[in-house]
Scaffold this active site. Sequence first.
Site, short mmCIF file in Angstrom:
data_model
loop_
_atom_site.label_atom_id
_atom_site.label_comp_id
_atom_site.label_asym_id
_atom_site.label_seq_id
_atom_site.Cartn_x
_atom_site.Cartn_y
_atom_site.Cartn_z
N ASP A 163 34.62 8.18 68.92
CA ASP A 163 35.68 7.89 68.00
C ASP A 163 35.04 6.37 67.67
OD1 ASP A 163 37.95 7.69 66.49
OD2 ASP A 163 39.05 8.05 68.39
N ARG A 186 45.12 8.06 59.77
CA ARG A 186 43.74 7.60 59.47
C ARG A 186 43.13 8.87 58.68
NH1 ARG A 186 41.27 5.66 64.41
NH2 ARG A 186 42.09 4.07 63.50
N TYR A 187 43.59 10.00 59.11
CA TYR A 187 42.84 11.26 58.13
C TYR A 187 44.05 11.67 57.13
CZ TYR A 187 39.70 11.52 62.16
OH TYR A 187 39.12 11.23 63.21
N ASP A 224 35.15 4.66 74.56
CA ASP A 224 35.35 3.87 73.49
C ASP A 224 34.76 2.54 74.03
OD1 ASP A 224 36.52 5.47 71.59
OD2 ASP A 224 38.58 5.27 72.49
N ARG A 255 43.68 2.61 75.19
CA ARG A 255 44.67 1.65 74.68
C ARG A 255 45.08 0.65 75.73
NH1 ARG A 255 46.92 6.73 72.30
NH2 ARG A 255 45.74 6.83 70.44
N LYS A 305 36.51 10.17 64.49
CA LYS A 305 35.69 10.93 65.18
C LYS A 305 34.61 11.49 64.78
CE LYS A 305 40.17 12.37 68.11
NZ LYS A 305 40.98 11.60 67.29
N ARG A 325 47.07 14.30 58.36
CA ARG A 325 47.48 14.33 59.91
C ARG A 325 47.98 12.89 60.36
NH1 ARG A 325 42.40 15.77 59.76
NH2 ARG A 325 41.03 15.27 61.55
N CYS A 353 53.23 5.28 80.38
CA CYS A 353 52.39 6.66 81.13
C CYS A 353 52.97 6.69 82.67
CB CYS A 353 50.96 6.50 81.26
SG CYS A 353 50.42 6.82 79.28
N CYS A 407 45.75 5.13 83.36
CA CYS A 407 44.05 5.33 83.58
C CYS A 407 43.24 4.15 83.33
CB CYS A 407 43.73 6.31 82.36
SG CYS A 407 44.76 7.89 82.60
N CYS A 460 41.64 3.59 79.84
CA CYS A 460 42.59 3.80 78.82
C CYS A 460 41.97 3.22 77.73
CB CYS A 460 43.93 3.46 79.02
SG CYS A 460 44.93 3.53 77.56
C1 LIG Z 1 42.27 11.83 66.97
C2 LIG Z 1 43.15 11.51 66.09
C3 LIG Z 1 43.70 12.52 65.31
C4 LIG Z 1 43.45 13.92 65.41
O1 LIG Z 1 42.37 14.32 65.31
P1 LIG Z 1 41.84 15.81 65.29
O2 LIG Z 1 40.25 15.92 64.92
O3 LIG Z 1 42.49 16.51 64.14
O4 LIG Z 1 42.30 16.25 66.60
C5 LIG Z 1 44.61 11.72 64.26
N1 LIG Z 1 44.86 10.71 63.92
C6 LIG Z 1 43.96 9.78 64.67
C7 LIG Z 1 44.32 8.33 64.50
C8 LIG Z 1 43.30 10.10 65.70
O5 LIG Z 1 42.65 9.09 66.70
#
Ligand SMILES: *Cc1c(COP(=O)(O)O)cnc(C)c1O
Length: 435
Positions: free
Chosen positions: A339, A121-122, A302, A143, A346, A125, A134, A138, A141
Amino acid sequence: MIYNKVQQEIAQKIDNKAEISDWTNWKWQLRHSIKTLEQFENLTGIKFESKETEQLQQTFEKFPLSITPYYLSLIRRKDYRHDPVFKQSFGSPEELITLKSECTDPLSEEKDSPVEGITHRYPDRVLFHVSNICSMYCRHCTRKRKVGDIDYIPSKEQLTEGIEYIKKTPQVRDVLLSGGDPLMLSDKMLDWLLSELIRIPHVQVLRIGTRMPVVLPYRITNSLISILKKYQPLWINTHFNHPNEITDSSREALAKLADAGFPLGNQSVLLARVNDCPKIMKSLVHKLVENRVRPYYLYQCDLSEGLSHFRTPVGKGIEIMESLIGHTSGFARPTFVIDTPGGGGKIPIMPNYVISRSVNKLILRNYEGIMTTYTEPNDYQSTICNNDCEKCTLQVTPTDTDEFETIGIEKLLSDANDTIALIPEDNERIQRRNE
Ligand SMILES: *Cc1c(COP(=O)(O)O)cnc(C)c1O
């Protein structure tokens, strides 16, 4: 290791020959996880009437039950219906209510998935779903859609697809193992997976998101630690939601992780009638930092299906942040985030501190309600940045800017980019211009 009376009683009901070494054995705990209403009733002495039993059975058919004996032992039976551990683990027929605004995949994790198991997504990362299971399900959850899918741990071949994607995507510098719970993998599998990931040259940090310290602290064994230690820098985030979850056993697990040198963080979810109270959250963050865990995120609940009874207004989170910022240590406060549905990621939400501004003055208010001013510089020399770092007098290391690509709002702010507006692709007025 602590083994209190309640725990002894539960252990012996499960197996009358059980000893402390069984109780503190994570595999024993998993083998004896509570998966049915009858087991729950037998072990806790709590009984439900027939009408409620029927509703609960229906609930568990849709969203299965699974509680570790350890987590079950934290339920305070006297007022169990209001108990935060009970609420997070046992569930309620309210889960069968679905609102129009809810969806099975509110964060569009599946749309942002280039290969099975990866959510990218980002820019830099990825989230790597390395297990589908799990130790405890939870009830809140996000998911939930996946819980109760046939429980499985992906095979090496399946995980290899994710590893290959990361290998061929050089912008990924941070890999977050998630799930399910990554610590449901065997030590051997984790060892293999982490060794594959750390070997990728552009991967600078690894992260694990796990609820084990909360629901099954005995998973944090010395042998697990000795494996994880080989893969620094490894950041570990856990998921405490209420101070009652911080027990001697969880403290011991956290101490082992902190002693081994892993930076520890915590992600909480704001849950109605569980932790939607500034006093509870303040006590939680204080206990976390006492145990060397830094509060990282506080999530607005969520829009996943079946969570309506857990959701609070966003204002509750702002109120909690208001009670933390300024009132307690800066490192004890999480960032409150939503989120966002559709995969927006987020988004941080804060109380407002900037009251007004003029060309050279900011009017701010502090946590006490004092109105104050900050005078800005009159002679600030703004440098126009044209991305030519070699000629810049600031000491930028060119290798750090090699892959410099601006996107989004950052792009609008950049001097080196001509974009003056971000316009949605389907904007009708702009489409008319092209006709
Ligand atoms: C939360 C999340 C991350 C990590 O986000 P950070 O703000 O760096 O902790 C990475 N990918 C996805 C899809 C996420 O939901």
